[in-house]
Design a protein around this motif. Structure first.
Motif, short mmCIF file in Angstrom:
data_model
loop_
_atom_site.label_atom_id
_atom_site.label_comp_id
_atom_site.label_asym_id
_atom_site.label_seq_id
_atom_site.Cartn_x
_atom_site.Cartn_y
_atom_site.Cartn_z
N LEU A 193 19.69 93.59 -85.56
CA LEU A 193 18.53 93.59 -84.67
C LEU A 193 18.67 92.51 -83.61
CD1 LEU A 193 15.91 94.98 -84.02
CD2 LEU A 193 14.72 93.37 -85.53
N TYR A 194 19.23 91.37 -84.00
CA TYR A 194 19.49 90.28 -83.05
C TYR A 194 20.43 90.76 -81.95
CZ TYR A 194 20.93 85.58 -81.49
OH TYR A 194 21.20 84.44 -80.76
N SER A 195 21.47 91.47 -82.32
CA SER A 195 22.42 92.01 -81.35
C SER A 195 21.73 93.03 -80.43
CB SER A 195 23.60 92.65 -82.07
OG SER A 195 24.49 93.25 -81.16
N PHE A 196 20.90 93.87 -81.02
CA PHE A 196 20.18 94.89 -80.24
C PHE A 196 19.31 94.25 -79.15
CE2 PHE A 196 16.24 97.23 -79.54
CZ PHE A 196 16.72 98.48 -79.14
N MET A 197 18.74 93.08 -79.43
CA MET A 197 17.80 92.44 -78.51
C MET A 197 18.48 91.69 -77.37
SD MET A 197 14.71 93.18 -79.38
CE MET A 197 13.73 91.90 -78.58
N THR A 198 19.79 91.66 -77.33
CA THR A 198 20.53 90.85 -76.35
C THR A 198 20.04 91.06 -74.92
OG1 THR A 198 22.49 90.86 -77.75
CG2 THR A 198 22.81 90.31 -75.43
N GLY A 199 19.82 92.28 -74.53
CA GLY A 199 19.45 92.55 -73.15
C GLY A 199 18.02 92.18 -72.79
N PHE A 200 17.20 91.85 -73.76
CA PHE A 200 15.78 91.59 -73.51
C PHE A 200 15.41 90.11 -73.56
CE2 PHE A 200 15.77 95.85 -75.73
CZ PHE A 200 15.58 96.60 -74.57
N VAL A 201 16.35 89.25 -73.96
CA VAL A 201 15.99 87.86 -74.23
C VAL A 201 16.72 86.92 -73.27
CG1 VAL A 201 15.47 88.36 -76.64
CG2 VAL A 201 17.79 87.69 -76.00
N SER A 202 16.48 85.61 -73.45
CA SER A 202 17.03 84.60 -72.55
C SER A 202 18.56 84.63 -72.56
CB SER A 202 16.53 83.22 -72.95
OG SER A 202 16.93 82.91 -74.28
N LYS A 203 19.14 84.19 -71.46
CA LYS A 203 20.60 84.22 -71.31
C LYS A 203 21.09 82.90 -70.72
CE LYS A 203 20.43 89.20 -70.34
NZ LYS A 203 18.97 89.28 -70.56
N ASN A 204 22.36 82.61 -70.95
CA ASN A 204 23.06 81.47 -70.30
C ASN A 204 22.34 80.14 -70.43
OD1 ASN A 204 25.10 83.27 -69.38
ND2 ASN A 204 23.75 83.88 -67.70
N PRO A 205 22.09 79.61 -71.60
CA PRO A 205 22.49 80.19 -72.88
C PRO A 205 21.38 81.07 -73.46
CG PRO A 205 21.66 78.00 -73.27
CD PRO A 205 21.57 78.23 -71.77
N ARG A 206 21.74 81.86 -74.45
CA ARG A 206 20.74 82.54 -75.25
C ARG A 206 20.09 81.49 -76.13
NH1 ARG A 206 21.62 88.16 -78.65
NH2 ARG A 206 19.45 88.39 -79.36
N SER A 207 18.79 81.28 -75.97
CA SER A 207 18.13 80.12 -76.57
C SER A 207 17.72 80.36 -78.01
CB SER A 207 16.89 79.76 -75.74
OG SER A 207 17.26 79.47 -74.40
N ALA A 208 17.53 79.28 -78.74
CA ALA A 208 17.09 79.33 -80.13
C ALA A 208 16.24 78.10 -80.42
CB ALA A 208 18.29 79.38 -81.08
N TYR A 209 15.41 78.19 -81.46
CA TYR A 209 14.50 77.11 -81.84
C TYR A 209 15.07 76.36 -83.02
CZ TYR A 209 10.14 74.91 -83.49
OH TYR A 209 9.18 74.02 -83.91
N LEU A 210 15.21 75.05 -82.86
CA LEU A 210 15.85 74.23 -83.88
C LEU A 210 15.21 74.38 -85.25
CD1 LEU A 210 17.97 72.00 -84.53
CD2 LEU A 210 16.16 70.34 -84.09
N ASN A 211 13.89 74.46 -85.31
CA ASN A 211 13.23 74.52 -86.62
C ASN A 211 13.36 75.89 -87.29
OD1 ASN A 211 12.51 71.89 -86.58
ND2 ASN A 211 10.33 72.20 -86.29
N TYR A 212 13.94 76.86 -86.60
CA TYR A 212 14.32 78.13 -87.24
C TYR A 212 15.83 78.11 -87.43
CZ TYR A 212 9.67 79.98 -85.94
OH TYR A 212 8.32 80.20 -85.80
#
Length: 570
Positions: free
Chosen positions: A462-481
């Motif tokens: 599902l993470y791979s599927f969402m690639t085109g819909f989310v932030s890019k360069n970089p693809r962001s993530a939350y440290l507490n997750y």
């Protein structure tokens, strides 16, 4: 002004000799001694420094209480199996001096020191390692001291959010603190990673309300904000405290909350308009009145023997029901909110409600003092950020993919409001201008290697599927997750390059400053985990600065770099 100091003759000679070592040897710690001798060495040092026998605070693997102490704060059952790596020693300090002694006594033994407060680290990085390690368990450091006259509180790293909320409630019905909705989360990890909850749009992040802090540094010193300096204070205000030392606690500013707040839950299915529901939420949730936080839950379910998707809004409004119903009748008619959907209560009762206590107004507030020890399910979490609304067709395709996969759910958490008013470099947390955050979430009960692999692969799919819909360069993530899928660090010769992979996803433009601070305060990289901030490599021929001094930085590779960095350990 801080200054650098030239190399001594002995330092230069040692450095030259070190360069003659094979590069591969630089990333390897000397083999640890037997667990009994390590325990005895540590216990003697610890007892000498604390001036008393400390067997009740230092647990070897042979101690009858070892297993229960270890399991108490493991919050993901994936890391609570017979094959899970176990620490050689668990230390459970009961004072600041105990923490200082633990750091000093661990350093000569070549063990990784894992720092655990509430144990909610999703991928277990606070209590597992593939290298020999100790656990420094801060759960006994749980003081919460609330000063209503000053609108502040000192909260120890081992306290839980539930304990913080309860202690505030004891003193006031019109004060609160903007932090998470899970009451058993530990303060240390939550705040040092940024911290957010259902008041993020009204007040911002937890770290936006830090006044002071205490930390034990690599030399065992106990430092407050003034002593540690503004750079280090900035770093532990969202940059992951465990990379720089052991955070003992924070002084926070309390926020005002109304006497009456409103909560509600509304759900839709595909055949009742869920696609339009989710699509429209993107234009309202992050942009509506900052007093309103509407979390969106999206889950694949089977209803009347038909596979479908359920979309649910779970909300907190810092005000009365009539006002939020009127607001959303205009802004979000697709929600169909009525006053009958709403429940008015106090802010503290709303915290109980968000913890899935449906009868929150009748619940004993003391339940937030229950830590629910040794309770966990198997699970995996991932995260993303969305900067531009997902098209309606994208929502339709997402629903189809979730039905195909069958288990994994999503949580959309709206931003906007106060959180976006702070500069992206005000704290290490860089994601303030995003529309919303996505949490990928899947839990399961029974587990085998094959079952676990299936769920983890579903999360990745599902993470791979969402690639085109989310932030890019970089693809962001939350440290507490915490998510080891986005990169890990072996802390060898390529430590900086490995750390940069996940570091820029977690911290964006703030990563470089965090690396410089890390290199200044812990140049030997004693405080480390699989996703900690790396130290900077230093060019051959550059001066080796003392910890805490200013530096000239250069990013180069090779044996000279590793040698210069490792030199500080000795």
């Amino acid at each position: 002004m801080l200054t650098t100091q030239p190399l001594s003759f002995v330092s230069v000679l040692f450095f030259v000799l070190f360069l003659s070592q094979p590069l591969s040897s630089l990333s390897q710690s000397p083999p640890p001694s037997s667990s009994d001798s390590v325990y005895n060495s540590f216990l003697k040092c610890f007892s000498d420094r604390t001036k008393s026998s400390q067997t009740q605070n230092v647990f070897s693997q042979s101690n009858p209480s070892f297993s229960s102490v270890l399991r108490a704060y493991i919050r993901n059952a994936r890391f609570n199996t017979s094959s899970t790596p176990k620490p050689t020693i668990i230390v459970t300090p009961r004072s600041e001096s105990h923490v200082s002694a633990a750091v000093i006594c661990s350093k000569p033994l070549n063990y990784v020191l894992k720092i655990r407060s509430g144990g909610h680290d999703y991928d277990g990085l606070s209590y597992i390692s593939d290298k020999p390690f100790f656990i420094l368990d801060l759960s006994n450091l749980r003081d919460v001291s609330v000063d209503i006259a000053e609108n502040s509180a000192w909260i120890s790293a081992g306290a839980t959010l539930g304990e913080v909320y309860y202690r505030i409630w004891e003193k006031s019905r019109i004060h609160g603190f903007p932090a998470g909705v899970c009451p058993t989360v530990g303060v240390g990890g939550h705040l040092s990673g940024g911290g957010y909850g259902n008041m993020i749009r009204k007040f911002g992040l937890s770290v936006d309300y830090l006044i002071d802090a205490k930390i034990v540094d690599v030399n065992g010193r106990i430092l407050d904000r003034k002593a540690m300096g503004e750079d280090l204070f900035w770093a532990i205000s969202g940059g992951g405290g465990g990379s720089y030392g052991v955070v003992l606690g924070y002084k926070i500013k309390l926020v005002p909350v109304p006497e009456t707040v409103t909560v509600f839950r509304v759900e839709k299915y595909i055949n009742s308009g869920a696609v339009d529901f989710v699509y429209k939420w993107q234009f309202v949730g992050p942009k509506t009145d900052p007093n309103l936080f509407m979390r969106m839950l999206i889950q694949p379910v089977t209803r009347n023997k038909v596979k479908t998707v359920r979309a649910t809004v779970v909300a907190l409004f810092l005000g009365k029901a009539d006002d939020v119903v009127s607001l959303l009748r205009k802004e979000f008619p697709e929600l169909g909110l009525t006053k009958e959907n709403c429940t008015e209560m106090t802010w503290f009762q709303s915290a109980l409600w968000w913890d899935n206590r449906v009868n929150a107004t009748q619940t004993d507030p003391k339940v937030f003092l229950d830590r629910n020890l040794d309770t966990s399910s198997f699970g995996k979490r991932k995260s993303d950020y969305v900067a531009t609304e997902i098209p309606r067709k994208g929502i339709e395709s997402l629903f189809k993919k979730m039905i195909e996969l069958g288990k994994i759910g999503l949580v959309f958490n709206p931003y906007g409001g106060k959180v976006a008013e702070f500069a992206v470099n005000a704290t290490p947390f860089p994601h303030r201008n995003k529309l919303f955050k996505i949490q990928y979430s899947v839990n399961w009960k029974d587990n085998t290697a094959e079952i676990e692999k299936g769920y983890l692969n579903e999360a990745k799919a599902l993470y791979s599927f969402m690639t085109g819909f989310v932030s890019k360069n970089p693809r962001s993530a939350y440290l507490n997750y915490r998510d080891v899928d986005i990169g890990v660090n072996d802390h060898g010769a390529n430590s900086y390059k490995e750390g940069e992979v996940y570091g820029r996803k977690y911290f964006g433009v703030n990563f470089d400053r965090l690396v410089k601070i890390k290199t200044a305060v812990d140049p030997g990289n004693f405080f480390r985990n699989e996703q900690s901030i790396p130290t900077l490599p230093i060019a051959k021929g550059a001066e080796v600065p003392e910890p805490g001094t200013a530096r000239r930085w250069s990013r180069v590779g090779g044996a000279a770099v590793a040698a210069m960095v490792v030199l500080h350990v000795f």
